[in-house]
Design an enzyme around this catalytic site. Structure first.
Site, mmCIF file in Angstrom:
data_model
loop_
_atom_site.group_PDB
_atom_site.id
_atom_site.type_symbol
_atom_site.label_atom_id
_atom_site.label_comp_id
_atom_site.label_asym_id
_atom_site.label_seq_id
_atom_site.Cartn_x
_atom_site.Cartn_y
_atom_site.Cartn_z
ATOM 1 N N ASP A 104 -48.113 6.395 9.144
ATOM 2 C CA ASP A 104 -48.010 7.420 8.118
ATOM 3 C C ASP A 104 -49.237 8.347 8.161
ATOM 4 O OD1 ASP A 104 -46.135 7.793 5.481
ATOM 5 O OD2 ASP A 104 -48.202 8.293 4.998
ATOM 6 N N GLY A 265 -37.984 -1.053 7.231
ATOM 7 C CA GLY A 265 -38.198 0.286 6.716
ATOM 8 C C GLY A 265 -39.580 0.820 7.036
ATOM 9 N N HIS A 266 -40.171 1.526 6.058
ATOM 10 C CA HIS A 266 -41.411 2.263 6.276
ATOM 11 C C HIS A 266 -42.613 1.345 6.458
ATOM 12 C CE1 HIS A 266 -43.751 5.912 6.251
ATOM 13 N NE2 HIS A 266 -44.497 5.506 5.235
ATOM 14 N N PHE A 267 -42.644 0.224 5.748
ATOM 15 C CA PHE A 267 -43.753 -0.727 5.841
ATOM 16 C C PHE A 267 -43.264 -2.001 6.523
ATOM 17 C CE2 PHE A 267 -45.385 1.950 2.331
ATOM 18 C CZ PHE A 267 -46.637 2.248 2.861
#
Length: 289
Positions: A104, A265-267
């Protein structure tokens, strides 16, 4: 043998930078650069898992985690400024060369470090660490880019939603098949830090600065082509912030990039720590031996 994790601070340009560190001081360095809205806390389990072979250094960016949080009048809160602090920390710690794990917000900081001195970077691990417009998932990014282009009451409202507990939790659990694997401590911890007085204005300032990272993408791509730096993408296949197209895009400029999509997902570290650790260990053993 896993090494103990140390929790330290170092003064850089008059600001206290908190960082986690583990491993033999003579081992190859892996710099861990966290994203929004978290901190080096996201690497708390990965650090000991890799510390038998590498020296891990995971700083909290200024305005995040346990690092200093100066006001907007005291610090510019641009990604360039965050990069300079990170570079200063590495200099203070005597780190000349390093691999880096970017996620990120950590990605644009890592790319700027690479552009400053390509020879310092031995390898790159990117986990939802974007470098191509392909990676931006709509509609998540529409509001941020609209706000950055024309800051004002009408555009600010939607992006303030990204600072709420609901969205912080969503970033952790969205796309994770078994959400019970993700500790709620993550979003409770992150939200408590986001809710500090004045922090919302810091995050809005970084939102406004984010398009400068996209402006650097052509230079980043040229760096990839020129260096052919070893790169591993371990990416959440269900990430609705930076989608898997962003992972595949690295092969445009780095044909030998290793791309692995994970059902998360994102993490993704929160649900697939062991899988990602194994991928990293194999990759680094090939890339920096």
């Amino acid at each position: 043998m896993a090494y103990a994790v140390h929790h330290r601070t170092e003064a850089v340009d008059g600001l206290e930078v908190f960082y986690r560190e583990a491993g033999n001081s003579q081992a190859p360095v892996v710099l861990l650069l966290h994203g929004f809205p978290t901190s080096s806390h996201m690497f708390r389990n990965l650090i000991p898992a890799l510390s038998d072979r590498y020296r891990l250094i995971a700083p909290d960016h200024i305005g995040f985690g346990q690092s200093a949080m100066p006001s907007l009048d005291e610090f510019p809160y641009t990604f360039e400024a965050l990069t300079e602090i990170t570079s200063g920390l590495l200099d203070r710690l005597g780190v000349d060369r390093f691999a880096m794990y970017v996620q990120d917000y950590g990605a644009p900081i890592g790319w700027q470090l690479a552009l400053q001195d390509p020879q310092r970077i031995t390898a790159i691990i990117t986990q939802s660490g974007n470098a191509y417009t392909d990676g931006f998932v709509k509609p998540f990014w529409d509001g941020l880019f609209a706000y950055a282009k024309a800051p004002g009451p009408e555009t600010e409202g939607p992006v303030r939603g990204a600072l709420t507990a609901e969205v912080t939790r969503w970033q952790y659990v969205n796309g994770v098949a078994d959400q019970s694997l993700v500790s709620p401590d993550n979003w409770v911890h992150d939200q408590a830090l986001l809710d500090r007085p004045g922090n919302n204005e810091i995050q809005l300032k970084l939102f406004r600065d984010y398009p400068t990272n996209v402006d650097l993408y052509p230079d980043v791509h040229q760096y990839f082509r020129d260096s052919q730096v070893p790169l591993l993408a371990v990416w959440g296949a269900n990430d609705e912030i930076f989608g898997p197209d962003g992972a595949h895009a690295f092969r445009r400029d780095l044909p030998k990039a290793e791309i692995h999509l994970i059902e998360s997902g994102h993490f993704a570290l929160e649900s697939h720590l062991e899988t990602i650790t194994q991928q990293i260990r194999g990759f680094l053993s090939r890339a920096i031996t």
